[in-house]
Design an enzyme around this catalytic site. Structure first.
Site, mmCIF file in Angstrom:
data_model
loop_
_atom_site.group_PDB
_atom_site.id
_atom_site.type_symbol
_atom_site.label_atom_id
_atom_site.label_comp_id
_atom_site.label_asym_id
_atom_site.label_seq_id
_atom_site.Cartn_x
_atom_site.Cartn_y
_atom_site.Cartn_z
ATOM 1 N N ALA A 66 0.855 -1.185 0.000
ATOM 2 C CA ALA A 66 0.000 0.000 0.000
ATOM 3 C C ALA A 66 0.891 1.235 0.000
ATOM 4 C CB ALA A 66 -0.897 -0.019 1.232
ATOM 5 N N GLY A 110 0.579 -5.136 0.918
ATOM 6 C CA GLY A 110 -0.632 -5.247 0.104
ATOM 7 C C GLY A 110 -0.359 -5.902 -1.250
HETATM 8 C C1 HXC Z 1 4.997 4.327 -1.430
HETATM 9 C C2 HXC Z 1 6.923 3.355 -2.195
HETATM 10 C C3 HXC Z 1 6.565 2.117 -1.623
HETATM 11 C C4 HXC Z 1 5.310 2.043 -0.945
HETATM 12 C C5 HXC Z 1 8.474 1.873 -2.576
HETATM 13 N N1 HXC Z 1 8.119 3.154 -2.764
HETATM 14 N N2 HXC Z 1 7.547 1.221 -1.881
HETATM 15 N N3 HXC Z 1 6.141 4.441 -2.096
HETATM 16 N N4 HXC Z 1 4.574 3.176 -0.860
HETATM 17 N N5 HXC Z 1 4.860 0.906 -0.394
HETATM 18 C C6 HXC Z 1 8.853 4.184 -3.474
HETATM 19 C C7 HXC Z 1 10.062 4.656 -2.673
HETATM 20 O O1 HXC Z 1 9.677 5.616 -1.711
HETATM 21 C C8 HXC Z 1 10.925 5.248 -3.753
HETATM 22 O O2 HXC Z 1 10.421 6.523 -4.105
HETATM 23 C C9 HXC Z 1 10.666 4.322 -4.933
HETATM 24 O O3 HXC Z 1 9.415 3.676 -4.661
HETATM 25 C C10 HXC Z 1 11.747 3.257 -5.072
HETATM 26 O O4 HXC Z 1 11.913 2.605 -3.851
HETATM 27 P P1 HXC Z 1 13.337 2.464 -3.119
HETATM 28 O O5 HXC Z 1 13.066 2.240 -1.667
HETATM 29 O O6 HXC Z 1 14.223 3.615 -3.464
HETATM 30 O O7 HXC Z 1 13.899 1.152 -3.810
HETATM 31 P P2 HXC Z 1 14.811 -0.003 -3.165
HETATM 32 O O8 HXC Z 1 15.929 0.593 -2.359
HETATM 33 O O9 HXC Z 1 15.135 -0.907 -4.309
HETATM 34 O O10 HXC Z 1 13.867 -0.772 -2.137
HETATM 35 C C11 HXC Z 1 12.734 -1.446 -2.627
HETATM 36 C C12 HXC Z 1 11.832 -1.879 -1.434
HETATM 37 C C13 HXC Z 1 11.509 -0.624 -0.549
HETATM 38 C C14 HXC Z 1 12.558 -2.925 -0.581
HETATM 39 C C15 HXC Z 1 10.567 -2.480 -2.024
HETATM 40 O O11 HXC Z 1 11.031 0.424 -1.397
HETATM 41 C C16 HXC Z 1 10.511 -0.874 0.518
HETATM 42 O O12 HXC Z 1 10.822 -1.441 1.565
HETATM 43 N N6 HXC Z 1 9.273 -0.408 0.283
HETATM 44 C C17 HXC Z 1 8.209 -0.496 1.268
HETATM 45 C C18 HXC Z 1 7.666 -1.889 1.345
HETATM 46 C C19 HXC Z 1 6.572 -2.001 2.401
HETATM 47 O O13 HXC Z 1 6.782 -1.671 3.577
HETATM 48 N N7 HXC Z 1 5.400 -2.442 1.987
HETATM 49 C C20 HXC Z 1 4.239 -2.575 2.884
HETATM 50 C C21 HXC Z 1 3.460 -1.304 2.947
HETATM 51 S S1 HXC Z 1 2.132 -1.446 4.116
HETATM 52 P P3 HXC Z 1 11.402 7.776 -4.331
HETATM 53 O O14 HXC Z 1 10.460 8.897 -4.577
HETATM 54 O O15 HXC Z 1 12.218 7.892 -3.092
HETATM 55 O O16 HXC Z 1 12.205 7.363 -5.530
HETATM 56 C C22 HXC Z 1 0.953 -2.300 3.305
HETATM 57 C C23 HXC Z 1 -0.320 -2.477 4.057
HETATM 58 C C24 HXC Z 1 -1.322 -3.199 3.229
HETATM 59 O O17 HXC Z 1 1.108 -2.727 2.233
HETATM 60 C C25 HXC Z 1 -2.681 -3.007 3.812
HETATM 61 C C26 HXC Z 1 -3.759 -3.347 2.824
HETATM 62 C C27 HXC Z 1 -5.130 -3.027 3.281
#
Ligand code: HXC
Length: 259
Positions: A66, A110
């Protein structure tokens, strides 16, 4: 219809493909994207010519979860009153024809939950699955704590939900989260091959098979077996059953008319 967060196309006139398309945010999911995804899948479901659907992302990310930038601003009252980040997330489940997830790169939070809502997952060898919500001070909210243990058992589901670590494609296949793993450059061929196989079967039998397998995750074994038996018997009322069995006995290819 034109979409801003997804791309939609049809292959061979019978497979509907939705590509998640927010590349700058690694396909982070928001309500707008999920609305579009739901609308696209519902349109394919209602289209007699379409027999199967595929949801996919980019090479780098199926979906990294998400949208954290959006969620960071929300209060409990916002999310509860508006049912944000959940309201339209389960529309995949209302789709009656099969939906395959073709996953490359990150399927996190998500994104992993969306993949698990699909009927089965075909993964590229670079796929990474995880429920990292715990690192953000929350927990999965689109079925992750319920579907992951059903897919991989309690031990791995607890490990994933509590540590937030990622599972690579090989581990995901061993654990039963994904049905097949292929090299990235073969991912769409593999998914499309499976989808075309399904699309050539009787849509009625395919929908009944999907409904019956899903029933295995609700209620008791006895109820599930009875549900299956009723659907099995009901299929003898279809023209496709006559066609399928006649084609086998006459050593010819069946031509299902979905009737
Ligand atoms: C918003 C996101 C994002 C996310 C990545 N980005 N994941 N933006 N929401 N979930 C954005 C980053 O901010 C970054 O933007 C760009 O995408 C590239 O990501 P990087 O982090 O620079 O890449 P990398 O170093 O390769 O790392 C990749 C990654 C990391 C390991 C996937 O981005 C990460 O940990 N993302 C979050 C994953 C996460 O926590 N997901 C769960 C979310 S909670 P910029 O602008 O800086 O380039 C959820 C709840 C679900 O999903 C509930 C459902 C009802």
């Amino acid at each position: 219809m034109s979409y801003e967060n997804i791309e939609v196309r049809v292959e061979a006139g019978k497979v509907g493909i939705v590509t998640l398309n927010r590349p700058k945010a690694l396909n982070a999911l928001n309500d707008a994207l999920m609305n579009e995804l739901g609308a696209a899948l519902k349109a394919f479901d209602a289209d007699e010519a379409i027999g199967c659907m595929i949801i996919t992302g980019s090479e780098r990310a199926f979906a990294a979860g998400a949208d954290i930038a959006l969620m960071a601003k929300y209060s409990f009252v916002d999310t509860y009153k508006g049912d944000y980040i959940t309201r339209n997330w389960e529309s995949v489940r209302s789709i009656r024809k099969p939906v395959i997830a073709a996953v490359s790169g990150f399927a996190l939070g998500g994104g992993c939950e969306l993949a698990m809502m699909c009927d089965f997952i075909i993964a590229a060898d670079n796929a990474k699955f995880g429920q990292p919500e715990i690192k953000l001070g929350v927990i999965p909210g689109a079925g992750g704590t319920q579907r992951l243990p059903r897919a991989v058992g309690k031990a791995k589901a607890m490990d994933m939900a509590l540590t937030g670590r990622m599972m690579d494609a090989a581990e995901a296949e061993r654990a039963g989260l994904v049905s097949r793993v292929v090299p990235y450059d073969k991912l769409m061929d593999e998914a499309l091959g499976a989808a075309l196989t399904i699309a050539d079967f009787s849509q009625i039998a395919v929908m009944a098979a999907k409904e019956s397998v899903n029933r295995a995750f609700e209620g008791t074994l006895a109820d599930g077996v009875m549900f299956e038996r009723r659907l099995f018997h009901a299929l003898f009322a279809t023209a496709d059953q006559k066609e399928g069995m006649d084609a086998f006995l006459n050593k010819r290819k069946p031509e299902f008319r979905h009737q």
